[in-house]
Design an enzyme around this catalytic site. Structure first.
Site, PDB file in Angstrom:
ATOM      1  N   GLY A   1       0.833  -1.203   0.000  1.00  0.00           N
ATOM      2  CA  GLY A   1       0.000   0.000   0.000  1.00  0.00           C
ATOM      3  C   GLY A   1       0.861   1.243   0.000  1.00  0.00           C
ATOM      4  O   GLY A   1       0.369   2.371   0.054  1.00  0.00           O
TER       5      GLY A   1
ATOM      6  N   GLY B   1      12.783  -1.586   0.677  1.00  0.00           N
ATOM      7  CA  GLY B   1      12.106  -2.043  -0.532  1.00  0.00           C
ATOM      8  C   GLY B   1      12.407  -1.228  -1.768  1.00  0.00           C
ATOM      9  O   GLY B   1      12.745  -1.779  -2.825  1.00  0.00           O
TER      10      GLY B   1
ATOM     11  N   GLY C   1       9.997   4.715   4.431  1.00  0.00           N
ATOM     12  CA  GLY C   1       8.749   4.211   5.023  1.00  0.00           C
ATOM     13  C   GLY C   1       8.706   4.374   6.525  1.00  0.00           C
ATOM     14  O   GLY C   1       7.677   4.736   7.086  1.00  0.00           O
ATOM     15  N   GLU C   2       9.803   4.096   7.190  1.00  0.00           N
ATOM     16  CA  GLU C   2       9.796   4.084   8.645  1.00  0.00           C
ATOM     17  C   GLU C   2      10.349   5.361   9.266  1.00  0.00           C
ATOM     18  O   GLU C   2      10.251   5.558  10.471  1.00  0.00           O
ATOM     19  CB  GLU C   2      10.591   2.867   9.149  1.00  0.00           C
ATOM     20  CG  GLU C   2       9.854   1.565   8.871  1.00  0.00           C
ATOM     21  CD  GLU C   2      10.748   0.353   8.913  1.00  0.00           C
ATOM     22  OE1 GLU C   2      11.793   0.367   8.231  1.00  0.00           O
ATOM     23  OE2 GLU C   2      10.416  -0.604   9.618  1.00  0.00           O
TER      24      GLU C   2
HETATM   25 MO1  MOS Z   1       9.189  -3.533   8.911  1.00  0.00          MO
HETATM   26  S1  MOS Z   1       8.837  -3.387  10.885  1.00  0.00           S
HETATM   27  O1  MOS Z   1      10.739  -4.211   8.775  1.00  0.00           O
HETATM   28  O2  MOS Z   1       7.972  -4.179   8.052  1.00  0.00           O
END
Ligand code: MOS
Length: 761
Positions: free
Chosen positions: A477, A519, A714-715
């Site tokens: 997503g 990713g 992302g994080e």
């Molecule tokens: Mo993440 S917590 O490595 O999906």
């Protein structure tokens, strides 16, 4: 004439999601919606209701004869399985997510909610009803599930998540702390947190002869495939995992889960497809969680705010059978300069479900503690917290003593402060009153490791002039389909409409999947390499294939732009070229190596950075805490797509807000269950809680990590975000809460005198 066409780069543009139409029209097919070749049966998990012990007796007779029930699996009739493990995967060995993962393997109960039976029926309702008819007698054993009461029963794991060192030390921290003119020390409690992806874990398993095909919701296709093969004791080539759309993962879908393994076994026993999903309540106990932890941060500084020592100790929950050690003190190793340093991680074995990575494992809880402690130090020094951070900016990675690939924390702090209006911050805590509200501002730094992992992809030019890109990468997503389309379009010189990205199938080239924010860099680099090679192959063939419109052209002068293949003065549309050069398809394969084989990772310290700014108001009478606005400034190298990137970081910021004010999975130590195991009682922010959240990216070039010049994002958004909110609460009220989430009961007692507050109105 055509070669004058202007090139428009697609990377960097806010391209709409290429899968957006599928999503909003409900035609993106998620695992549980897959139509199997024959009518599916439905599996339902029965969870254990003790934390530790044995199944003394399990009576399944009523379930077995209930209407619609086809099969009841328990430890008594489960097909044979290998043992779980290894509990601690060996260094350099297969991923922890590729391990054999048996369920219903024996009569032991290791945690509340562990599956004890799997009922398969003609309908979901019949399966659930059948499960309710099973009677289990347990022999309970004494269990320990209370972390706070057992914080002294620690042991040191060999390494922490990501293979990082358990401890680190430099100089003499204790001496520095003992002799520093200014010190602060805080112990911070961080509650258990659940991933709660919108799409619960689900699978449809179907056998075709000796081959097994599973549609499942997973972050990592290759690891899931390996785990399924290991658990069912079958050749990996006979397992196909398909996961084209995933409704969020956040770490809870890195590996294989009970519904997938049980559906696969049941489908084999029954000879029919089996569909299974975990309920929201089951997800709380069966997919891992962020372990609760107690963190102690000590800071030693000179009067002018130079850190002389930093120490960060973490104690967190683990289990007797499975070890997960969140790397919560590791960000502290790289964030600020100080000659004397110490970090430590310790675990306490509790009879609970095992922890798992949850978005930004390590940094998310670690920075809640460290960045609150930095605010406490700024208060102790009487210094602006931004200035304090800038003063402790290191020139090299303070523990590794290598340069950063790029580091723009200071720019994030400065540019963010300007945009946010930091100068308007109340100087003294508790000094700004607006009607019934006390108002405060908070800041924190963000840092997140930038990873890359080995990945492969293929690019196939079809004779129609369309290019199909394939990798087993998943899109949770986040926008993976979209950014890979952009990367391929630019590398090939084709418009995005000519690119088709196919993901999430173990028949495609292997990637590390989605996790750790690796990713985009990993699959993106592999796609770029595949498309780079395809472009060269197209130009070479365009000149060498006799019926090509560019036959005989000079390849060295060749180019493809906006779908036009040119060489010198000659040019032709990609469709015409493809019809000649890609009759049976023209395919190339690209790859990228992982960090261990990339010297830029040993030569440079690689992180993404950012800064968070928050304004809160706290009701002076009730203690109710409301976010007013939040701003994030981030330095992430090149931004592939500003729309999806912003969406990622503000999602993280909202989760940071959530960890500061809302999330708390509460353990009942008598039973070892999370009592608030649903979205009615486990609080996450809703729209009313998120009035105004924005983010921007500072310009940054970084060519060290990968050929795309990007860092994982992302994080990053969650890293430090909660501390900015908590620091704003302190600035508003003068009350320092070290126990997250900061709920109104924790500030109420310290608020200004209620009478005084009434007089002012
Ligand atoms: Mo993440 S917590 O490595 O999906």
């Amino acid at each position: 004439m055509n070669h004058a066409v202007k090139t428009t780069l697609i990377v960097g543009q806010p391209l709409d999601r290429v899968d957006g139409r599928l999503k909003v029209t409900g035609t993106a097919t998620y695992a549980h919606e897959i139509k199997s070749s024959r009518a599916p049966t439905y599996g339902f998990i029965l969870p254990a209701t003790i934390a530790k012990g044995r199944i003394a007796a399990i009576d399944t007779r009523r379930a077995e004869t209930a209407p619609g029930v086809l099969l009841v699996l328990t430890h008594r009739n489960m097909p044979s399985q290998p043992k779980f493990g290894p509990a601690r995967p060996p260094k350099g060995g297969p991923s922890r997510y590729a391990r054999a993962s048996p369920f219903l393997g024996d009569d032991r109960v290791r945690f509340w909610g562990e599956p004890v039976a799997f009922v398969v029926a003609e309908t979901f309702e019949a399966g659930r009803h059948g499960a309710a008819l099973i009677h289990v007698d347990y022999t309970a054993e004494p269990q320990i599930t209370d972390l706070r009461a057992n914080l002294d029963k620690t042991y040191a794991p060999e390494t922490v998540n990501g293979g990082k060192a358990t401890d680190s030390a430099m100089g003499d921290f204790n001496a520095a702390f003992g002799s520093a003119p200014v010190t602060v020390e805080g112990t911070y409690w961080i509650a258990y947190q659940a991933h709660n992806a919108m799409e619960p874990h689900a699978a449809v398993a179907e056998w075709q002869g000796s081959r097994l095909i599973i549609h499942t919701s997973t972050q990592t296709v290759a690891d899931t495939r390996a785990a399924v093969a290991a658990t069912l004791g079958m050749p990996i080539d006979d397992v196909r995992i398909v996961s084209p759309f995933v409704g969020g993962g956040f770490g809870g879908k890195l590996g294989v889960r009970a519904e997938t393994i049980l559906a696969a076994f049941a489908a084999r026993v029954l000879g029919q497809p089996v569909k299974a999903a975990q309920t929201r309540q089951q997800v709380f106990h069966n997919v891992g969680h962020r372990p609760a932890c107690s963190q102690t941060v000590k800071l030693a500084a000179t009067h002018d705010g130079r850190l002389t020592g930093i120490s960060h100790d973490v104690v967190m929950q683990s289990t007797p059978s499975e070890e997960y050690a969140e790397q919560s003190a590791t960000a502290t190793r790289a964030l600020y300069a100080a000659p004397n340093r110490s970090t430590r991680h310790r675990l306490v074995r509790l009879d609970m479900p095992g922890g798992e990575p949850v978005r930004a494992p390590g940094e998310a809880p670690g920075l809640l503690a460290l960045e609150t402690a930095m605010d406490e130090l700024a208060t102790a020094l009487g210094m602006d917290p931004i200035e304090l951070r800038i003063r402790n900016e290191p020139h090299l990675d303070p523990e590794r003593q290598v340069p950063f690939s790029s580091r723009n924390l200071v720019r994030c702090l400065r540019e963010g402060a300007t945009r946010f209006g930091w100068a308007q911050r109340p100087r003294a805590p508790g000094s700004r009153r607006e009607g019934r509200s006390l108002v405060g501002y908070g800041v924190s730094a963000a840092i997140r490791s930038n990873y890359i992992a080995k990945a492969e992809a293929t690019a196939l030019l079809e004779r129609t002039g369309t290019v199909t890109v394939r990798t087993d990468m998943t899109d949770l997503g986040t926008g993976t389909y979209t950014i890979l389309t952009q990367i391929a379009a630019d590398e090939l010189g084709l418009p995005p409409e000519r690119i088709v990205v196919q993901l999430g199938d173990s028949r495609f080239p292997r990637s590390p999947g989605s996790g750790g924010s690796w990713g985009a860099a990993s699959s993106g680099s592999a796609v770029k390499d595949a498309c780079h090679k395809l472009r060269a192959a197209i130009l070479e063939r365009a000149a060498s294939v006799p019926n090509s419109p560019l036959f005989g052209a000079d390849t060295a002068k060749g180019s493809i732009r906006n779908g036009i293949v040119s060489s010198g003065r000659r040019s032709a549309d990609i469709e015409a070229v493809a019809a000649a050069v890609a009759v049976g398809g023209l395919e190339t394969r690209g790859q990228v190596v992982g960090m261990a084989d990339n010297p830029a990772y040993s030569q440079f310290s690689q992180y993404a950075f950012g800064a968070h700014f928050a304004e809160v108001r706290v009701d002076a009478d009730t203690g109710e805490i409301r976010l007013r606005r939040m701003l994030g400034a981030f330095a992430v190298g090149k931004v592939l797509n500003p729309k999806t990137a912003r969406s990622q970081v503000i999602g993280g910021m909202i989760w940071g807000l959530s960890s500061a004010l809302h999330e708390d999975a509460v353990i009942d130590p008598r039973f070892g269950l999370f009592v608030n195991h649903d979205l009615a009682e486990y609080h996450v922010p809703v729209h009313m809680d998120v009035p105004d959240v924005d983010a921007f990216f500072v310009l940054e070039d970084d060519d060290k990590g990968n050929t795309l010049g990007i860092k994982g994002i992302g994080e990053l958004g969650i890293c430090g975000a909660g501390a900015a909110v908590g620091n704003a609460v302190f600035n508003a009220t003068g009350i320092r809460v070290r126990e997250f989430p900061i709920t109104l009961d924790k500030v109420l007692a310290g608020l200004p005198d209620q009478l005084e507050s009434m007089r002012q109105q």
